[in-house]
Design a protein around this motif. Structure first.
Motif, PDB file in Angstrom:
ATOM      1  N   TYR A 191       0.837  -1.193   0.000  1.00 46.19           N
ATOM      2  CA  TYR A 191       0.000   0.000   0.000  1.00 46.19           C
ATOM      3  C   TYR A 191       0.881   1.256   0.000  1.00 46.19           C
ATOM      4  CZ  TYR A 191      -3.109   3.699   1.596  1.00 46.19           C
ATOM      5  OH  TYR A 191      -3.800   4.879   1.710  1.00 46.19           O
ATOM      6  N   LEU A 192       1.919   1.237   0.844  1.00 48.13           N
ATOM      7  CA  LEU A 192       2.822   2.386   0.925  1.00 48.13           C
ATOM      8  C   LEU A 192       3.534   2.618  -0.407  1.00 48.13           C
ATOM      9  CD1 LEU A 192       4.322   1.747   4.465  1.00 48.13           C
ATOM     10  CD2 LEU A 192       2.537   3.387   3.844  1.00 48.13           C
ATOM     11  N   LEU A 193       3.925   1.535  -1.077  1.00 48.04           N
ATOM     12  CA  LEU A 193       4.544   1.661  -2.396  1.00 48.04           C
ATOM     13  C   LEU A 193       3.586   2.296  -3.403  1.00 48.04           C
ATOM     14  CD1 LEU A 193       6.590  -1.635  -2.772  1.00 48.04           C
ATOM     15  CD2 LEU A 193       7.478   0.695  -2.951  1.00 48.04           C
ATOM     16  N   ALA A 194       2.331   1.882  -3.326  1.00 46.75           N
ATOM     17  CA  ALA A 194       1.324   2.448  -4.235  1.00 46.75           C
ATOM     18  C   ALA A 194       1.154   3.944  -3.978  1.00 46.75           C
ATOM     19  CB  ALA A 194      -0.008   1.720  -4.066  1.00 46.75           C
ATOM     20  N   GLN A 195       1.142   4.341  -2.708  1.00 46.50           N
ATOM     21  CA  GLN A 195       1.024   5.758  -2.373  1.00 46.50           C
ATOM     22  C   GLN A 195       2.252   6.537  -2.847  1.00 46.50           C
ATOM     23  OE1 GLN A 195      -1.724   7.388  -1.018  1.00 46.50           O
ATOM     24  NE2 GLN A 195      -2.571   5.403  -1.598  1.00 46.50           N
ATOM     25  N   ALA A 196       3.435   5.923  -2.676  1.00 44.58           N
ATOM     26  CA  ALA A 196       4.674   6.562  -3.132  1.00 44.58           C
ATOM     27  C   ALA A 196       4.654   6.734  -4.646  1.00 44.58           C
ATOM     28  CB  ALA A 196       5.879   5.741  -2.691  1.00 44.58           C
ATOM     29  N   ARG A 197       4.139   5.731  -5.348  1.00 43.62           N
ATOM     30  CA  ARG A 197       4.018   5.816  -6.804  1.00 43.62           C
ATOM     31  C   ARG A 197       3.069   6.947  -7.180  1.00 43.62           C
ATOM     32  NH1 ARG A 197       2.048   1.051  -7.520  1.00 43.62           N
ATOM     33  NH2 ARG A 197       4.061   0.074  -7.209  1.00 43.62           N
ATOM     34  N   HIS A 223       2.507   9.621  -5.602  1.00 45.38           N
ATOM     35  CA  HIS A 223       3.122  10.920  -5.330  1.00 45.38           C
ATOM     36  C   HIS A 223       4.460  11.098  -6.050  1.00 45.38           C
ATOM     37  CE1 HIS A 223       0.130  12.161  -2.426  1.00 45.38           C
ATOM     38  NE2 HIS A 223       0.203  10.982  -1.862  1.00 45.38           N
ATOM     39  N   HIS A 224       4.795  10.151  -6.915  1.00 44.09           N
ATOM     40  CA  HIS A 224       6.016  10.221  -7.740  1.00 44.09           C
ATOM     41  C   HIS A 224       7.281  10.374  -6.885  1.00 44.09           C
ATOM     42  CE1 HIS A 224       3.316  10.539 -11.125  1.00 44.09           C
ATOM     43  NE2 HIS A 224       2.742  11.586 -10.559  1.00 44.09           N
ATOM     44  N   ILE A 225       7.391   9.547  -5.839  1.00 43.43           N
ATOM     45  CA  ILE A 225       8.564   9.586  -4.965  1.00 43.43           C
ATOM     46  C   ILE A 225       9.680   8.786  -5.631  1.00 43.43           C
ATOM     47  CG2 ILE A 225       9.500   8.901  -2.725  1.00 43.43           C
ATOM     48  CD1 ILE A 225       6.702   9.438  -1.569  1.00 43.43           C
ATOM     49  N   ALA A 226      10.803   9.451  -5.859  1.00 42.30           N
ATOM     50  CA  ALA A 226      11.937   8.800  -6.520  1.00 42.30           C
ATOM     51  C   ALA A 226      12.610   7.815  -5.562  1.00 42.30           C
ATOM     52  CB  ALA A 226      12.935   9.853  -6.975  1.00 42.30           C
ATOM     53  N   GLY A 227      13.066   6.688  -6.097  1.00 47.38           N
ATOM     54  CA  GLY A 227      13.777   5.689  -5.304  1.00 47.38           C
ATOM     55  C   GLY A 227      12.887   4.814  -4.455  1.00 47.38           C
ATOM     56  N   ARG A 228      11.597   4.850  -4.682  1.00 45.25           N
ATOM     57  CA  ARG A 228      10.649   4.120  -3.841  1.00 45.25           C
ATOM     58  C   ARG A 228      10.830   2.614  -3.901  1.00 45.25           C
ATOM     59  NH1 ARG A 228       7.810   6.430  -8.090  1.00 45.25           N
ATOM     60  NH2 ARG A 228       7.120   4.894  -9.620  1.00 45.25           N
ATOM     61  N   SER A 229      11.254   2.072  -5.035  1.00 44.34           N
ATOM     62  CA  SER A 229      11.353   0.621  -5.171  1.00 44.34           C
ATOM     63  C   SER A 229      12.436   0.016  -4.284  1.00 44.34           C
ATOM     64  CB  SER A 229      11.601   0.232  -6.630  1.00 44.34           C
ATOM     65  OG  SER A 229      12.835   0.787  -7.065  1.00 44.34           O
ATOM     66  N   SER A 230      13.438   0.797  -3.913  1.00 47.92           N
ATOM     67  CA  SER A 230      14.508   0.272  -3.065  1.00 47.92           C
ATOM     68  C   SER A 230      14.316   0.631  -1.592  1.00 47.92           C
ATOM     69  CB  SER A 230      15.865   0.783  -3.547  1.00 47.92           C
ATOM     70  OG  SER A 230      15.902   2.194  -3.458  1.00 47.92           O
ATOM     71  N   MET A 231      13.221   1.329  -1.272  1.00 45.38           N
ATOM     72  CA  MET A 231      12.987   1.739   0.120  1.00 45.38           C
ATOM     73  C   MET A 231      12.342   0.621   0.925  1.00 45.38           C
ATOM     74  SD  MET A 231      11.443   5.555  -0.178  1.00 45.38           S
ATOM     75  CE  MET A 231      12.313   6.906  -0.927  1.00 45.38           C
ATOM     76  N   ILE A 264       7.467   5.322   4.795  1.00 48.24           N
ATOM     77  CA  ILE A 264       6.649   6.131   5.706  1.00 48.24           C
ATOM     78  C   ILE A 264       7.236   7.530   5.834  1.00 48.24           C
ATOM     79  CG2 ILE A 264       5.937   6.384   8.122  1.00 48.24           C
ATOM     80  CD1 ILE A 264       5.664   3.292   8.166  1.00 48.24           C
ATOM     81  N   LEU A 265       8.538   7.613   6.020  1.00 49.65           N
ATOM     82  CA  LEU A 265       9.199   8.904   6.141  1.00 49.65           C
ATOM     83  C   LEU A 265       9.017   9.746   4.871  1.00 49.65           C
ATOM     84  CD1 LEU A 265      10.986  10.734   7.876  1.00 49.65           C
ATOM     85  CD2 LEU A 265      12.963   9.615   6.851  1.00 49.65           C
ATOM     86  N   ALA A 266       9.193   9.127   3.731  1.00 57.04           N
ATOM     87  CA  ALA A 266       9.039   9.848   2.455  1.00 57.04           C
ATOM     88  C   ALA A 266       7.602  10.346   2.275  1.00 57.04           C
ATOM     89  CB  ALA A 266       9.444   8.941   1.291  1.00 57.04           C
ATOM     90  N   LEU A 267       6.628   9.514   2.628  1.00 55.74           N
ATOM     91  CA  LEU A 267       5.222   9.920   2.488  1.00 55.74           C
ATOM     92  C   LEU A 267       4.879  11.038   3.471  1.00 55.74           C
ATOM     93  CD1 LEU A 267       3.606   6.418   1.940  1.00 55.74           C
ATOM     94  CD2 LEU A 267       3.663   8.319   0.298  1.00 55.74           C
TER      95      LEU A 267
END
Length: 126
Positions: A94-100, A102-110, A116-119
């Motif tokens: 779910y967090l990955l989907a939210q990061a996607r 919001h276009h958060i870079a580097g999300r796949s390796s987090m 959570i911190l990035a979101l």
């Protein structure tokens, strides 16, 4: 039923309470709790029963201030539910989907804490 007689409430207040109660029941809140919330909301908005008693003597200015205060608290409550505690309870997927979203870079390796911190950082910039 909520404590006390509802005889001093106007028909408009009773309809409002019924509508609020119905909407909370649709959200899955138990009937008795929904009824308590509904009458508390009506009391907050109107200052009590308007046919006689304290609500009738509450000035329109005070009633408007109470409504603004109630709306502000509801907004703060919603915002708090979007905070870290709410994110902790979600899965990493779910967090990955939210990061996607919001276009958060580097999300796949987090990992989960990093997501959570990035979101949270994205939410704080809004």
């Amino acid at each position: 039923m909520a404590i006390g007689s509802k005889a001093k409430y106007s028909e408009k207040q009773k309809r409002k309470a019924a509508h609020i109660e119905q909407s909370y029941e649709q959200k899955g809140v138990p009937r008795h709790k929904a009824e308590e919330i509904a009458w508390a909301t009506v009391n907050k908005h109107s200052g009590g029963g308007e046919r006689s008693g304290s609500g009738k003597n509450t000035s329109p200015t005070d009633k408007a201030a109470a409504r603004r205060d109630s709306a502000r608290r509801a907004l703060n409550s919603r915002r708090a539910n979007e905070g870290e505690g709410a994110l902790q309870s979600h899965s990493k997927e779910y967090l990955l989907a939210q990061a996607r979203k919001h276009h958060i870079a580097g999300r796949s390796s987090m990992n989960k804490p990093e997501l959570i911190l990035a979101l949270q950082q994205v939410a704080n910039t809004r």
